[in-house]
Design an enzyme around this catalytic site. Structure first.
Site, PDB file in Angstrom:
ATOM      1  N   ASN A 200       0.858  -1.187   0.000  1.00 44.98           N
ATOM      2  CA  ASN A 200       0.000   0.000   0.000  1.00 44.98           C
ATOM      3  C   ASN A 200       0.896   1.240   0.000  1.00 44.98           C
ATOM      4  O   ASN A 200       1.803   1.339   0.829  1.00 44.98           O
ATOM      5  CB  ASN A 200      -0.852  -0.050   1.287  1.00 44.98           C
ATOM      6  N   ASP A 267      -9.704  10.243   0.549  1.00 44.66           N
ATOM      7  CA  ASP A 267     -10.352  11.452   1.101  1.00 44.66           C
ATOM      8  C   ASP A 267      -9.860  12.644   0.282  1.00 44.66           C
ATOM      9  O   ASP A 267      -8.852  12.559  -0.408  1.00 44.66           O
ATOM     10  CB  ASP A 267     -10.125  11.648   2.607  1.00 44.66           C
TER      11      ASP A 267
HETATM   12  C1  XIL Z   1      -3.863   7.494  10.217  1.00 45.44           C
HETATM   13  C2  XIL Z   1      -5.114   7.514  11.089  1.00 45.44           C
HETATM   14  O1  XIL Z   1      -6.202   7.954  10.294  1.00 45.44           O
HETATM   15  C3  XIL Z   1      -4.915   8.432  12.271  1.00 45.44           C
HETATM   16  O2  XIL Z   1      -6.017   8.327  13.169  1.00 45.44           O
HETATM   17  C4  XIL Z   1      -3.619   8.072  13.007  1.00 45.44           C
HETATM   18  O3  XIL Z   1      -3.382   9.036  14.018  1.00 45.44           O
HETATM   19  C5  XIL Z   1      -2.434   8.029  12.057  1.00 45.44           C
HETATM   20  O4  XIL Z   1      -2.716   7.150  10.983  1.00 45.44           O
HETATM   21  N1  XIL Z   1      -1.659   6.324   5.798  1.00 45.44           N
HETATM   22  C6  XIL Z   1      -2.092   5.156   6.383  1.00 45.44           C
HETATM   23  C7  XIL Z   1      -3.053   5.201   7.515  1.00 45.44           C
HETATM   24  O5  XIL Z   1      -1.763   4.074   5.889  1.00 45.44           O
HETATM   25  O6  XIL Z   1      -2.871   4.149   8.419  1.00 45.44           O
HETATM   26  C8  XIL Z   1      -2.992   6.509   8.228  1.00 45.44           C
HETATM   27  O7  XIL Z   1      -4.026   6.532   9.201  1.00 45.44           O
HETATM   28  C9  XIL Z   1      -3.095   7.663   7.255  1.00 45.44           C
HETATM   29  C10 XIL Z   1      -1.972   7.641   6.270  1.00 45.44           C
END
Ligand code: XIL
Length: 380
Positions: A200, A267
């Protein structure tokens, strides 16, 4: 198939907390299109209430936003805490949803536990200690959910934020070098031979050089026989609005390597649409472009949005986007009402643009069947 279901789905009522699972328009549209529509969720959202009702009714797939990260699962070396992750898997099972296991090996943010630094500093051979801890992590977690979590993000964000090089700040890169990636995939395959295994990556959509680095890494892994089944593009559009043509070309390039692809963490902050007459309508168009790009590529198995509603997006605490909060990047607003982006994605799933030169119903039905057949793990 899409054409047959479309009138029924358009007539379906808007989902509310009172409706039973699987009745939401988005979930129905994804099922008709033959792709997963997923959402990142936290265990606290599963308590009976409007959030849990929407999670169940509108999505076919759940990703634990944080609950399956090493930091959440292992409060101390050798100590495991599965309550949150179990709750998410049980919820998904109860609602007929897939789980995307997220994520096993991630050397950034909350991907590694706070105790890891001390543990490695105290080890006589830090590289060997990290290798052993990672192997234990994969065996324990993938083994626990074998048969229940069919897809894993085995390695997350291996590349640097802004280049196609390996992330120089990751402890995995620093101590183990590129070999950690192949080792992690082999270990995950052994722990659950039926699971589909993903790499990923983030922020490639607007960075051609980083995407080229991703392709080079993927090619090297495949040439070495690494059991890699798919690549997820996160789809955090932190650098600008999604470009559907670029995204589609990237998905096609990965699919051409025989891999599944997914948009795994979508998003899109409204910042990119400031100045447009209708900010949410413009955001909806960009969401539609992402959905159309996935639908145009038969190997694209799904789209996951990174959070249920604008009330709880991670972007509002992520610098520098935190300065623009509320970023309002998701499909439901802070009152849990569906936004224009919700309708736009639903409509693309219900009536995808036919591929060039394939206008007949039979051709569309064939595409849906190919996509469905492609959701079984490939014979590697
Ligand atoms: C983010 C979460 O949304 C937050 O709540 C946490 O504090 C940090 O991680 N890439 C990823 C996700 O693969 O796991 C991340 O998620 C966002 C960026």
């Amino acid at each position: 198939m899409r054409a047959l279901f479309a009138p029924l789905l358009l007539a379906a009522p808007v989902a509310t907390a009172a409706l039973p699972p699987a009745s939401g328009e988005l979930r129905g549209a994804a099922a008709a299109a033959g792709i997963e529509i997923g959402v990142a969720a936290e265990p606290a959202q599963l308590a009976p209430g409007p959030e849990a009702a929407l999670l169940a009714s509108e999505f076919t797939s759940l990703t634990p936003e944080n609950a399956m990260k090493w930091s959440a699962l292992a409060p101390a070396p050798g100590v495991w805490s599965f309550a949150g992750a179990d709750a998410l898997v049980d919820f998904a099972d109860g609602n007929g949803q897939r789980v995307r296991g997220h994520t096993l090996v991630w050397g950034r943010a909350n991907g590694v536990p706070g105790w890891l630094g001390d543990e490695l500093a105290a080890a006589s051979d830090p590289a060997e200690r990290l290798r052993a801890l990672t192997a234990e992590l994969i065996d324990t977690v993938v083994g626990r959910y074998a048969g229940r979590v069919p897809t894993w993000d085995v390695v997350n964000e291996p590349l640097a934020v802004d280049s196609g090089e390996l992330d120089p700040d990751s402890p995995f890169t620093q101590l183990l070098g590129v070999g950690y990636i192949a080792e992690a995939f082999a270990r995950a395959r052994a722990a659950d031979p039926t699971a589909t295994l993903f790499l990923n990556e983030t922020l490639v959509e607007a960075q051609p050089a980083k995407f080229a680095g991703l392709l080079a890494l993927v090619d090297a892994l495949l040439a070495d026989g690494v059991p890699l089944d798919g690549v997820g593009l996160q789809g955090h559009f932190l650098q600008g609005r999604a470009d559907g043509a670029v995204l589609r070309a990237q998905l096609e390039a990965l699919a051409a390597r025989g891999l599944f692809v997914e948009i795994t963490e979508l998003d899109m902050p409204v910042l990119w649409f400031f100045g447009e007459p209708d900010v949410l309508a413009a955001q909806a168009e960009a969401y539609a472009d992402v959905a159309a790009a996935c639908l145009a590529v038969p190997a694209c198995r799904g789209i996951t949005v990174w959070g249920l509603s604008d009330a709880d997006t991670w972007l509002d605490t992520l610098f520098p986007l935190s300065a623009f909060a509320p970023n309002r990047p998701l499909l439901f607003d802070e009152t849990l009402a569906p936004k224009p982006a919700y309708g736009a994605v639903r409509d693309v799933l219900l009536a995808p643009a036919p591929p060039a030169g394939m206008l007949s119903f039979a051709a569309l039905a064939t595409l849906a069947l190919i996509r469905r057949a492609a959701s079984a793990p490939p014979p590697r």
